[in-house]
Design a protein around this motif. Structure first.
Motif, PDB file in Angstrom:
ATOM      1  N   ASP A   1       0.841  -1.194   0.000  1.00  0.00           N
ATOM      2  CA  ASP A   1       0.000   0.000   0.000  1.00  0.00           C
ATOM      3  C   ASP A   1       0.873   1.240   0.000  1.00  0.00           C
ATOM      4  O   ASP A   1       1.759   1.384   0.847  1.00  0.00           O
ATOM      5  CB  ASP A   1      -0.918   0.021   1.227  1.00  0.00           C
ATOM      6  N   ARG A   2       0.643   2.128  -0.949  1.00  0.00           N
ATOM      7  CA  ARG A   2       1.446   3.353  -1.057  1.00  0.00           C
ATOM      8  C   ARG A   2       0.527   4.550  -0.842  1.00  0.00           C
ATOM      9  O   ARG A   2      -0.131   5.030  -1.752  1.00  0.00           O
ATOM     10  CB  ARG A   2       2.104   3.423  -2.438  1.00  0.00           C
ATOM     11  N   LYS A   3       0.433   4.993   0.408  1.00  0.00           N
ATOM     12  CA  LYS A   3      -0.358   6.171   0.709  1.00  0.00           C
ATOM     13  C   LYS A   3       0.464   7.411   0.410  1.00  0.00           C
ATOM     14  O   LYS A   3       1.614   7.511   0.810  1.00  0.00           O
ATOM     15  CB  LYS A   3      -0.801   6.173   2.175  1.00  0.00           C
ATOM     16  N   ILE A   4      -0.129   8.361  -0.272  1.00  0.00           N
ATOM     17  CA  ILE A   4       0.565   9.591  -0.637  1.00  0.00           C
ATOM     18  C   ILE A   4      -0.063  10.750   0.112  1.00  0.00           C
ATOM     19  O   ILE A   4      -1.272  10.945   0.079  1.00  0.00           O
ATOM     20  CB  ILE A   4       0.474   9.851  -2.154  1.00  0.00           C
ATOM     21  N   SER A   5       0.759  11.519   0.798  1.00  0.00           N
ATOM     22  CA  SER A   5       0.276  12.700   1.502  1.00  0.00           C
ATOM     23  C   SER A   5       1.250  13.844   1.257  1.00  0.00           C
ATOM     24  O   SER A   5       2.318  13.664   0.701  1.00  0.00           O
ATOM     25  CB  SER A   5       0.167  12.411   3.010  1.00  0.00           C
ATOM     26  N   VAL A   6       0.861  15.029   1.694  1.00  0.00           N
ATOM     27  CA  VAL A   6       1.715  16.190   1.498  1.00  0.00           C
ATOM     28  C   VAL A   6       3.056  16.002   2.209  1.00  0.00           C
ATOM     29  O   VAL A   6       4.115  16.311   1.673  1.00  0.00           O
ATOM     30  CB  VAL A   6       1.008  17.462   2.005  1.00  0.00           C
ATOM     31  N   THR A   7       3.046  15.452   3.435  1.00  0.00           N
ATOM     32  CA  THR A   7       4.301  15.273   4.165  1.00  0.00           C
ATOM     33  C   THR A   7       5.218  14.287   3.464  1.00  0.00           C
ATOM     34  O   THR A   7       6.439  14.397   3.553  1.00  0.00           O
ATOM     35  CB  THR A   7       4.027  14.785   5.601  1.00  0.00           C
ATOM     36  N   GLN A   8       4.633  13.306   2.753  1.00  0.00           N
ATOM     37  CA  GLN A   8       5.453  12.334   2.055  1.00  0.00           C
ATOM     38  C   GLN A   8       6.025  12.893   0.769  1.00  0.00           C
ATOM     39  O   GLN A   8       6.778  12.214   0.072  1.00  0.00           O
ATOM     40  CB  GLN A   8       4.636  11.067   1.787  1.00  0.00           C
ATOM     41  N   ALA A   9       5.678  14.122   0.419  1.00  0.00           N
ATOM     42  CA  ALA A   9       6.291  14.775  -0.731  1.00  0.00           C
ATOM     43  C   ALA A   9       7.663  15.333  -0.405  1.00  0.00           C
ATOM     44  O   ALA A   9       8.377  15.770  -1.300  1.00  0.00           O
ATOM     45  CB  ALA A   9       5.382  15.908  -1.230  1.00  0.00           C
ATOM     46  N   VAL A  10       8.064  15.284   0.884  1.00  0.00           N
ATOM     47  CA  VAL A  10       9.352  15.870   1.272  1.00  0.00           C
ATOM     48  C   VAL A  10      10.528  15.214   0.550  1.00  0.00           C
ATOM     49  O   VAL A  10      11.376  15.911  -0.012  1.00  0.00           O
ATOM     50  CB  VAL A  10       9.528  15.825   2.808  1.00  0.00           C
ATOM     51  N   PRO A  11      10.650  13.857   0.514  1.00  0.00           N
ATOM     52  CA  PRO A  11      11.771  13.283  -0.245  1.00  0.00           C
ATOM     53  C   PRO A  11      11.735  13.646  -1.723  1.00  0.00           C
ATOM     54  O   PRO A  11      12.784  13.807  -2.357  1.00  0.00           O
ATOM     55  CB  PRO A  11      11.593  11.774  -0.043  1.00  0.00           C
ATOM     56  N   ILE A  12      10.533  13.783  -2.274  1.00  0.00           N
ATOM     57  CA  ILE A  12      10.406  14.133  -3.681  1.00  0.00           C
ATOM     58  C   ILE A  12      10.964  15.530  -3.939  1.00  0.00           C
ATOM     59  O   ILE A  12      11.384  15.845  -5.057  1.00  0.00           O
ATOM     60  CB  ILE A  12       8.929  14.038  -4.122  1.00  0.00           C
ATOM     61  N   ALA A  13      10.995  16.365  -2.889  1.00  0.00           N
ATOM     62  CA  ALA A  13      11.536  17.714  -3.046  1.00  0.00           C
ATOM     63  C   ALA A  13      12.975  17.682  -3.543  1.00  0.00           C
ATOM     64  O   ALA A  13      13.399  18.558  -4.303  1.00  0.00           O
ATOM     65  CB  ALA A  13      11.461  18.477  -1.721  1.00  0.00           C
ATOM     66  N   THR A  14      13.753  16.676  -3.122  1.00  0.00           N
ATOM     67  CA  THR A  14      15.131  16.560  -3.601  1.00  0.00           C
ATOM     68  C   THR A  14      15.159  16.318  -5.100  1.00  0.00           C
ATOM     69  O   THR A  14      15.955  16.922  -5.830  1.00  0.00           O
ATOM     70  CB  THR A  14      15.853  15.423  -2.860  1.00  0.00           C
ATOM     71  N   LEU A  15      14.290  15.418  -5.586  1.00  0.00           N
ATOM     72  CA  LEU A  15      14.228  15.166  -7.028  1.00  0.00           C
ATOM     73  C   LEU A  15      13.808  16.416  -7.782  1.00  0.00           C
ATOM     74  O   LEU A  15      14.395  16.771  -8.809  1.00  0.00           O
ATOM     75  CB  LEU A  15      13.232  14.048  -7.332  1.00  0.00           C
ATOM     76  N   VAL A  16      12.791  17.071  -7.271  1.00  0.00           N
ATOM     77  CA  VAL A  16      12.245  18.238  -7.956  1.00  0.00           C
ATOM     78  C   VAL A  16      13.277  19.358  -8.032  1.00  0.00           C
ATOM     79  O   VAL A  16      13.378  20.067  -9.044  1.00  0.00           O
ATOM     80  CB  VAL A  16      10.964  18.719  -7.242  1.00  0.00           C
ATOM     81  N   ARG A  17      14.069  19.504  -6.973  1.00  0.00           N
ATOM     82  CA  ARG A  17      15.092  20.550  -7.002  1.00  0.00           C
ATOM     83  C   ARG A  17      16.234  20.185  -7.948  1.00  0.00           C
ATOM     84  O   ARG A  17      16.747  21.023  -8.689  1.00  0.00           O
ATOM     85  CB  ARG A  17      15.654  20.801  -5.601  1.00  0.00           C
TER      86      ARG A  17
END
Length: 434
Positions: free
Chosen positions: A136-152
């Protein structure tokens, strides 16, 4: 990493623009359903997807997803393309849990228990070292934090083609589909990508972003294509230094190495500079992620020592064993030395197949190689190498090449030449098959 969070989340927020559809955000959270709705508002006439049926705009893609299926937990068995997006988004809009399944594999049990109070995406593990299982992969705003590294770090820009060669039913694929929706990038996919097809598209679209597992990226580079790209993102498997060198030669010094898993999510990212300085590195932890190299006694080991790679973060919570063995260097960069269950003990010496593969890939006649351990009465186990040739070479020459660079226990006892190496449905090396 503070800069990653501030800059990355700012870019993510500017791309998503949740204020354009606050109702969808409140109902579904940060899911493909919400991203598809917002992309249709943000970039209605832009090309969203280029699949086997041609290009489709964001507005057209959004309109395909209006028919809601019934049930609290459904399986989507669609190949890469608009039908996949339509089925997943329709299920999420109906608040169903959507299980992403391999369309070419036999049906597997996906369960009936809901992941949460509203629809979530459920991904299957790759099955490279065992039977695939649902996660199960729940996605929330707080779980976007690691993605911030990719996005940057990654050059994700509106209108730049994003070529996704990995399947959407795996976390690596669906994750980059989501990023394409966020930034208004035309996502280029096929039901079954062939290396020549990828190379042809890249020749016509210099400056694109290419993503894939190392075996596929290596095959694309072997077509002889040389074109500057905005970025090449390798993930879902071990990136051998020799393969990294070939990719850099073909596409320029814009190679990134992503490490993660279905269970733990994105964990680290190695930048082009880090790969130049330390070939083979998986880089440093993404924002919000913790890594540790732990010995058999449960204690953190010193820099340079090999231990179990533990990962913790927004998806994993407390530190959890990744199943990989690795080490970190004195600069804080991490490396994967192999899967714990791939370690071969031959004649009392521990051998990581990846080390042997790295050496054999350095021979100019070797295109690809897989090293495995097989039972042996005298040594307990012996090494076998299965090799795909670029040019004529015999087994004696490859063993001589290995003996000059490895200790005797690490030299494969047998070398078998094959046309292709087996991979899992996600394109990862399948070490259960030789």
């Amino acid at each position: 990493m503070a800069g990653d969070v501030v800059i990355g989340l700012s870019r993510l927020l500017a791309g998503v623009r949740p204020w354009r559809a606050p109702g969808a955000f409140r109902r579904h959270g940060l899911t493909l359903a919400t991203l598809t709705t917002l992309a249709a508002r943000n970039y209605p006439r832009d090309i969203a997807l280029i699949d086997d049926d041609g290009p489709i705009t964001y507005a057209e893609l959004d309109r395909l997803t209006r028919e809601h299926p019934g049930g609290e937990r459904i399986a989507v068995r669609e190949p890469n393309g608009r039908a996949f997006v339509a089925a997943v988004v329709a299920g999420l809009r109906a608040n169903a849990d959507v299980v992403l399944a391999d369309p070419q594999a036999p049906a597997v049990e996906v369960g009936s228990q809901r992941a949460g109070c509203r629809g979530q995406v459920v991904v299957m593990t790759s099955g490279s070292t065992g039977t695939p299982k649902a996660v199960d992969r729940k996605i929330s705003v707080t779980q976007a934090v690691p993605i911030a590294t990719l996005v940057r770090r990654l050059p994700l820009q509106r209108g730049v083609p994003l070529v996704v060669t990995q399947p959407f039913f795996h976390g690596f694929g669906v994750g980059f589909l989501a990023l394409g929706l966020v930034f208004g990038m035309p996502v280029v996919v096929r039901r079954q990508f062939r290396p020549d097809d990828v190379a042809g598209f890249l020749r016509d679209h210099p400056g694109a972003v290419l993503t894939g597992v190392p075996p596929m990226l290596s095959k694309v580079a072997r077509t002889g294509v040389e074109v500057p790209l905005a970025a090449v993102v390798s993930g879902g498997g071990q990136l051998h230094p020799v393969v990294a060198e070939r990719l850099t030669k073909a596409f320029g010094p814009m190679l990134f190495n992503l490490y993660g898993s279905t269970e733990l999510g994105w964990s680290t990212l190695a930048t082009p500079a880090e790969l130049r300085e330390a070939p083979g590195t998986i880089g440093r932890p993404a924002a919000g992620v913790r890594l540790a190299v732990v010995g058999d006694d449960g204690r953190t080991v010193r820099a340079g020592a090999i231990g179990h790679l533990y990962v913790g973060g927004r998806l994993a919570g407390r530190l959890a064993d990744s199943g990989d063995l690795g080490h970190r260097d004195s600069a804080g960069r991490y490396f994967v030395d192999g899967r714990a269950d791939d370690l071969v003990v031959t004649g009392g010496e521990n051998v990581f197949p990846i080390e042997v593969e790295n050496v054999l890939l350095g021979h100019p006649a070797v295109a690809d190689v897989r090293v495995t351990g097989v039972p042996d009465e005298e040594y307990g186990a012996r090494l076998e190498a299965h090799v795909v040739r670029r040019s004529p070479v015999d087994a004696w020459e490859l063993r001589r090449f290995a003996r000059a660079r490895l200790s005797p226990a690490k030299v494969p006892r047998t070398v078998t030449f094959v046309a292709e190496l087996p991979v899992t449905p996600t394109g990862k090396p399948d070490r259960r098959v030789t």
